[in-house]
Scaffold this motif. Structure first.
Motif, PDB file in Angstrom:
ATOM      1  N   LEU A 133       0.825  -1.211   0.000  1.00 55.28           N
ATOM      2  CA  LEU A 133       0.000   0.000   0.000  1.00 55.28           C
ATOM      3  C   LEU A 133       0.861   1.264   0.000  1.00 55.28           C
ATOM      4  CD1 LEU A 133      -2.752  -1.170   2.496  1.00 55.28           C
ATOM      5  CD2 LEU A 133      -3.165  -0.481   0.124  1.00 55.28           C
ATOM      6  N   TYR A 138      -0.512   4.966  -0.845  1.00 58.17           N
ATOM      7  CA  TYR A 138      -1.505   5.093   0.217  1.00 58.17           C
ATOM      8  C   TYR A 138      -0.813   5.365   1.555  1.00 58.17           C
ATOM      9  CZ  TYR A 138      -4.937   3.000  -2.969  1.00 58.17           C
ATOM     10  OH  TYR A 138      -5.772   2.748  -4.040  1.00 58.17           O
ATOM     11  N   ALA A 140      -0.795   4.137   4.789  1.00 53.90           N
ATOM     12  CA  ALA A 140      -1.291   2.912   5.416  1.00 53.90           C
ATOM     13  C   ALA A 140      -0.724   2.776   6.824  1.00 53.90           C
ATOM     14  CB  ALA A 140      -0.915   1.694   4.571  1.00 53.90           C
ATOM     15  N   ASP A 164      -4.938   6.682   5.279  1.00 52.61           N
ATOM     16  CA  ASP A 164      -5.912   6.375   4.227  1.00 52.61           C
ATOM     17  C   ASP A 164      -6.571   5.024   4.482  1.00 52.61           C
ATOM     18  OD1 ASP A 164      -5.349   8.692   2.715  1.00 52.61           O
ATOM     19  OD2 ASP A 164      -3.638   7.697   1.757  1.00 52.61           O
ATOM     20  N   VAL A 165      -5.796   4.097   5.028  1.00 54.71           N
ATOM     21  CA  VAL A 165      -6.287   2.739   5.254  1.00 54.71           C
ATOM     22  C   VAL A 165      -5.542   2.123   6.432  1.00 54.71           C
ATOM     23  CG1 VAL A 165      -4.682   1.888   3.499  1.00 54.71           C
ATOM     24  CG2 VAL A 165      -6.590   0.437   4.220  1.00 54.71           C
ATOM     25  N   LEU A 287      -5.813  -6.945  -1.135  1.00 56.72           N
ATOM     26  CA  LEU A 287      -5.669  -5.586  -1.654  1.00 56.72           C
ATOM     27  C   LEU A 287      -6.337  -5.393  -3.005  1.00 56.72           C
ATOM     28  CD1 LEU A 287      -2.001  -4.707  -0.601  1.00 56.72           C
ATOM     29  CD2 LEU A 287      -4.141  -4.462   0.674  1.00 56.72           C
ATOM     30  N   PHE A 290      -8.106  -2.146  -3.970  1.00 55.15           N
ATOM     31  CA  PHE A 290      -7.314  -0.931  -4.133  1.00 55.15           C
ATOM     32  C   PHE A 290      -6.679  -0.882  -5.527  1.00 55.15           C
ATOM     33  CE2 PHE A 290      -7.514  -1.997   0.319  1.00 55.15           C
ATOM     34  CZ  PHE A 290      -7.808  -0.800   0.933  1.00 55.15           C
ATOM     35  N   ASN A 291      -6.322   0.295  -5.947  1.00 53.51           N
ATOM     36  CA  ASN A 291      -5.716   0.506  -7.257  1.00 53.51           C
ATOM     37  C   ASN A 291      -4.200   0.379  -7.129  1.00 53.51           C
ATOM     38  OD1 ASN A 291      -5.295   1.160  -9.932  1.00 53.51           O
ATOM     39  ND2 ASN A 291      -5.416   3.367  -9.581  1.00 53.51           N
ATOM     40  N   ILE A 292      -3.675  -0.812  -7.396  1.00 49.44           N
ATOM     41  CA  ILE A 292      -2.251  -1.088  -7.230  1.00 49.44           C
ATOM     42  C   ILE A 292      -1.720  -1.742  -8.501  1.00 49.44           C
ATOM     43  CG2 ILE A 292      -0.502  -2.262  -5.834  1.00 49.44           C
ATOM     44  CD1 ILE A 292      -2.561  -2.261  -3.533  1.00 49.44           C
TER      45      ILE A 292
END
Length: 446
Positions: A133, A138, A140, A164-165, A287, A290-292
């Motif tokens: 992350l 992010y 994290a 964020d997370v 994950l 999420f956009n990874i």
């Protein structure tokens, strides 16, 4: 924050000090609440901090029966305390609400949560998930049953808006007092016998783990472990040879696969071993909301060198490699460690022992027979471990165990500390046990 206003006039008791209890007290006091602090110990850890920083708080240390827990409106309990302790059970029966710090966090938090439990691999998975992350940009925060207490994380976020997370490792004990957590994704990595000294049955332990799925938006199961399975409508799975995320062959290499499509070669992960590949697959599934990118995964995977006391390479002495897996506090973890380091033939010398917490040790037998040259035992349940194989040896402590391992080993062998037991019979924690092993190994002359 509205919830904190709702409980401001309630009589709140923080039960149990230590790291978690102090985190609860710090958070409540910072929000203008004045809890009563109770502990069964006369001089609990953290008492000096209380005296210095919160001298006006009411404290009751010693016998819980005299603490009048039934007079509380709410008890926020440390996970080390069982709900079946008579004084606590009496309060519950009297209608007192008993929650943990994770539940309080859940009632206040508004950010996404990735939640992880399981008998083995939790710490590796959450740490790697956080690293991925972070690589993806992010903010994290990592905590729960590892590192920072959840309320300390929350306090930092409330002050600085720097999360964020949240990535949370959660034990079964924490889950037992948590009902409101709504993870964006949640997994039970695996289940093997553990903590049977606290649960009425193995099924009760499994049910505790599975409760992490209750309010999860996405459930992640282990395709190879039926005990982790769920009937949730929204779910993904990971597994060695099956599942939405799995291992497969592509261009004569082993790859991490997504929906049967090659994603990254397993060589992109700096740490090795089948159990670590499964951990990486679990991270990828967790994950997925999420956009990874593939590049961001590759970067994080290549920079992750594993955690101390978890199949940690210590040294090579006289052609013998030494590995510290003191975190292997149950049978499943020891099997994973043996399986990860096993080669053709019986090249492993395993040091094991401690408090087995009532677990059935027999599942170790085939692994000992197939891969282990010698089993060196010490600690409370050493004799139970010795009964598993005729290749066992009894010692009194870590120093004797390491010395014997050196005598029994030859170049090409591996000495592995993988206790299959808790450390509490001889050490403060598994970290101290692992450090003792490392010190003994490094003291040995090559």
């Amino acid at each position: 924050m509205r919830y904190l206003s709702e409980i401001k006039n309630k009589q709140i008791t923080v039960l149990g000090l230590g790291v978690t209890g102090l985190g609860i007290v710090r958070f409540l006091v910072s929000q203008g609440l004045t809890p009563t602090v109770v502990d069964s110990r006369i001089n609990p850890p953290g008492i000096d901090w209380l005296k210095q920083n919160t001298p006006t708080l009411t404290t009751r240390f010693g016998d819980l029966d005299s603490a009048d827990l039934c007079a509380s409106d709410m008890i926020i309990i440390s996970p080390g305390l069982s709900l079946t302790i008579p004084a606590i059970a009496k309060a519950i029966n009297a209608g007192v609400e008993v929650i943990g710090d994770v539940e309080l966090f859940a009632r206040i938090n508004t950010k996404p949560v990735v939640a992880v439990t399981g008998s083995n691999g939790k710490s590796t998975v959450v740490t790697l998930a956080q690293q991925v992350l972070l690589a993806a940009g992010y903010k994290a925060a990592l905590g729960g049953n590892i590192g920072t207490a959840v309320l300390d994380l929350l306090q930092s976020d409330l002050s600085n808006n720097d999360v964020d997370v949240y990535v949370l490792e959660l034990s079964s004990f924490q889950l037992d007092t948590t009902t409101s957590l709504q993870p964006i994704s949640a997994t039970v990595l695996n289940v093997s016998e553990d903590h049977l000294d606290r649960y009425a049955s193995y099924q009760a332990y499994i049910d505790s783990k599975l409760s992490i799925y209750n309010n999860a938006a996405l459930v992640i199961t282990n395709a190879d472990d039926e005990a982790t399975h769920s009937k949730a409508k929204s779910q993904l799975s990971f597994g060695a040879n099956q599942g939405d995320y799995s291992l497969g062959e592509y261009q004569q290499q082993t790859y991490f696969m997504q929906a049967n499509k090659a994603f990254l070669p397993v060589t992109s992960l700096a740490i090795v071993g089948k159990h670590n590949y499964l951990n990486a697959l679990a991270v990828m599934a967790l994950l997925s909301p999420f956009n990874i990118s593939k590049t961001q995964y590759s970067t994080a995977f290549s920079q992750f060198n594993g955690l101390a006391h978890r199949c940690q390479f210590v040294a090579e002495r006289a052609g013998v490699k030494y590995f510290n897996d003191s975190k292997a506090t149950n049978v499943g973890a020891t099997i994973a460690a043996i399986d990860s380091l096993a080669t053709n033939g019986q090249q492993l010398i395993v040091i094991a022992g401690g408090d087995a917490k009532g677990a059935d040790l027999n599942a170790l037998t085939p692994y000992l027979q197939q891969h282990v040259k010698a089993l060196i035992c010490f600690g409370k349940d050493a004799k139970d471990l010795m009964a598993l194989t005729n290749k066992s040896h009894l010692t009194n402590n870590m120093s004797e165990a390491v010395t014997l391992a050196k005598q029994l080993s030859e170049p090409g062998n591996i000495v592995l500390l993988a206790p299959a037991c808790a450390s509490i019979d001889m050490y403060n924690n598994y970290m101290q046990r692992g450090d003792d092993f490392i010190q003994c190994v490094m003291a040995e002359q090559p």
